[in-house]
Design a protein around this motif. Structure first.
Motif, PDB file in Angstrom:
ATOM      1  N   SER A   1       1.001  -1.158  -0.123  1.00  0.00           N
ATOM      2  CA  SER A   1      -0.181   0.060  -0.047  1.00  0.00           C
ATOM      3  C   SER A   1       0.961   1.188   0.039  1.00  0.00           C
ATOM      4  CB  SER A   1      -0.883   0.052   0.987  1.00  0.00           C
ATOM      5  OG  SER A   1      -2.001  -1.170   1.177  1.00  0.00           O
TER       6      SER A   1
ATOM      7  N   LYS B   1       0.919   4.231  -2.742  1.00  0.00           N
ATOM      8  CA  LYS B   1       0.661   5.815  -2.447  1.00  0.00           C
ATOM      9  C   LYS B   1       1.613   6.477  -2.978  1.00  0.00           C
ATOM     10  CE  LYS B   1      -2.143   4.653   1.740  1.00  0.00           C
ATOM     11  NZ  LYS B   1      -2.163   4.649   3.279  1.00  0.00           N
TER      12      LYS B   1
ATOM     13  N   ASP C   1      -9.674  -4.468  -5.089  1.00  0.00           N
ATOM     14  CA  ASP C   1     -10.561  -3.760  -4.023  1.00  0.00           C
ATOM     15  C   ASP C   1      -9.271  -3.334  -3.041  1.00  0.00           C
ATOM     16  OD1 ASP C   1     -12.904  -4.345  -4.501  1.00  0.00           O
ATOM     17  OD2 ASP C   1     -13.206  -6.187  -3.534  1.00  0.00           O
ATOM     18  N   ASP C   2      -8.153  -4.191  -2.845  1.00  0.00           N
ATOM     19  CA  ASP C   2      -7.089  -3.857  -1.932  1.00  0.00           C
ATOM     20  C   ASP C   2      -6.468  -2.589  -2.622  1.00  0.00           C
ATOM     21  OD1 ASP C   2      -7.336  -5.947  -0.375  1.00  0.00           O
ATOM     22  OD2 ASP C   2      -5.852  -7.148  -1.099  1.00  0.00           O
TER      23      ASP C   2
ATOM     24  N   ALA D   1      -7.801  -0.153  -4.632  1.00  0.00           N
ATOM     25  CA  ALA D   1      -8.606   0.925  -4.333  1.00  0.00           C
ATOM     26  C   ALA D   1      -8.500   1.450  -2.756  1.00  0.00           C
ATOM     27  CB  ALA D   1      -9.998   0.633  -4.694  1.00  0.00           C
ATOM     28  N   LEU D   2      -8.642   0.514  -2.009  1.00  0.00           N
ATOM     29  CA  LEU D   2      -8.479   0.784  -0.549  1.00  0.00           C
ATOM     30  C   LEU D   2      -7.183   1.675  -0.140  1.00  0.00           C
ATOM     31  CD1 LEU D   2     -10.032   0.644   2.191  1.00  0.00           C
ATOM     32  CD2 LEU D   2      -8.745  -1.642   2.432  1.00  0.00           C
ATOM     33  N   ALA D   3      -5.967   1.228  -0.819  1.00  0.00           N
ATOM     34  CA  ALA D   3      -4.855   1.768  -0.494  1.00  0.00           C
ATOM     35  C   ALA D   3      -4.911   3.344  -1.147  1.00  0.00           C
ATOM     36  CB  ALA D   3      -3.639   1.031  -1.116  1.00  0.00           C
TER      37      ALA D   3
ATOM     38  N   ASN E   1      -7.721   5.207  -2.050  1.00  0.00           N
ATOM     39  CA  ASN E   1      -8.619   5.842  -1.270  1.00  0.00           C
ATOM     40  C   ASN E   1      -8.846   7.063  -2.163  1.00  0.00           C
ATOM     41  OD1 ASN E   1     -10.441   6.685   0.740  1.00  0.00           O
ATOM     42  ND2 ASN E   1      -8.890   8.017   1.522  1.00  0.00           N
ATOM     43  N   GLY E   2      -9.193   6.770  -3.609  1.00  0.00           N
ATOM     44  CA  GLY E   2      -9.816   7.581  -4.537  1.00  0.00           C
ATOM     45  C   GLY E   2      -8.636   8.792  -5.312  1.00  0.00           C
ATOM     46  N   ARG E   3      -7.555   8.621  -4.948  1.00  0.00           N
ATOM     47  CA  ARG E   3      -6.381   9.815  -5.232  1.00  0.00           C
ATOM     48  C   ARG E   3      -6.329   9.225  -6.777  1.00  0.00           C
ATOM     49  NH1 ARG E   3      -1.530   8.657  -1.461  1.00  0.00           N
ATOM     50  NH2 ARG E   3      -0.778  10.642  -2.992  1.00  0.00           N
TER      51      ARG E   3
END
Length: 132
Positions: A69, A73, A94-95, A97-99, A101-103
């Protein structure tokens, strides 16, 4: 107390045990993310995209726990899109997208039922998604 101990253990694992391999990510605008056999196919797709002038790269997680993650980022500061290619129902997407967070947008390329995509298919779908 036990939960705090576990959280400390997980934080240490995330710092010391996360493993991944990168190809052509230094100047990439699009980064494909894949593991297992799909990563081998995605590697060929990246080479194909590069020959077409698309600045594509590949991040291949070698550990899914802990997930890379922090590296995602970091890449999100320069990458315009992530494309997750996987032979399942989107669990790794999903992992990702979670990492993030829409950036950065995350495109999902999924195959199930034993279907392994060709590099040309991954490259074509990546270009199509990038164009919108």
């Amino acid at each position: 107390a036990y939960n705090r101990k576990l959280q400390a253990k997980y934080a240490k694992l995330a710092q010391e045990c996360v493993r991944y391999e990168e190809t052509e990510t230094a100047d990439a605008e699009i980064v494909l993310i894949a593991f297992g056999i799909t990563a081998r196919v995605a590697y060929s797709a990246v080479q194909d995209l590069r020959q077409r002038g698309v600045r594509a790269g590949l991040l291949r997680p070698q550990t899914l726990f802990p997930f890379p993650s922090a590296r995602l980022k970091e890449l999100a500061s320069t990458v315009k899109r992530f494309v997750v290619a996987e032979l399942n129902n989107g669990q790794m997407a999903d992992d990702v997208a979670l990492a993030l967070n829409g950036r950065v947008p995350v495109t999902r390329l999924q195959w199930m039922g034993g279907m392994v995509p060709a590099a040309e298919e991954i490259a074509a779908r990546t270009v199509a998604e990038a164009r919108g």
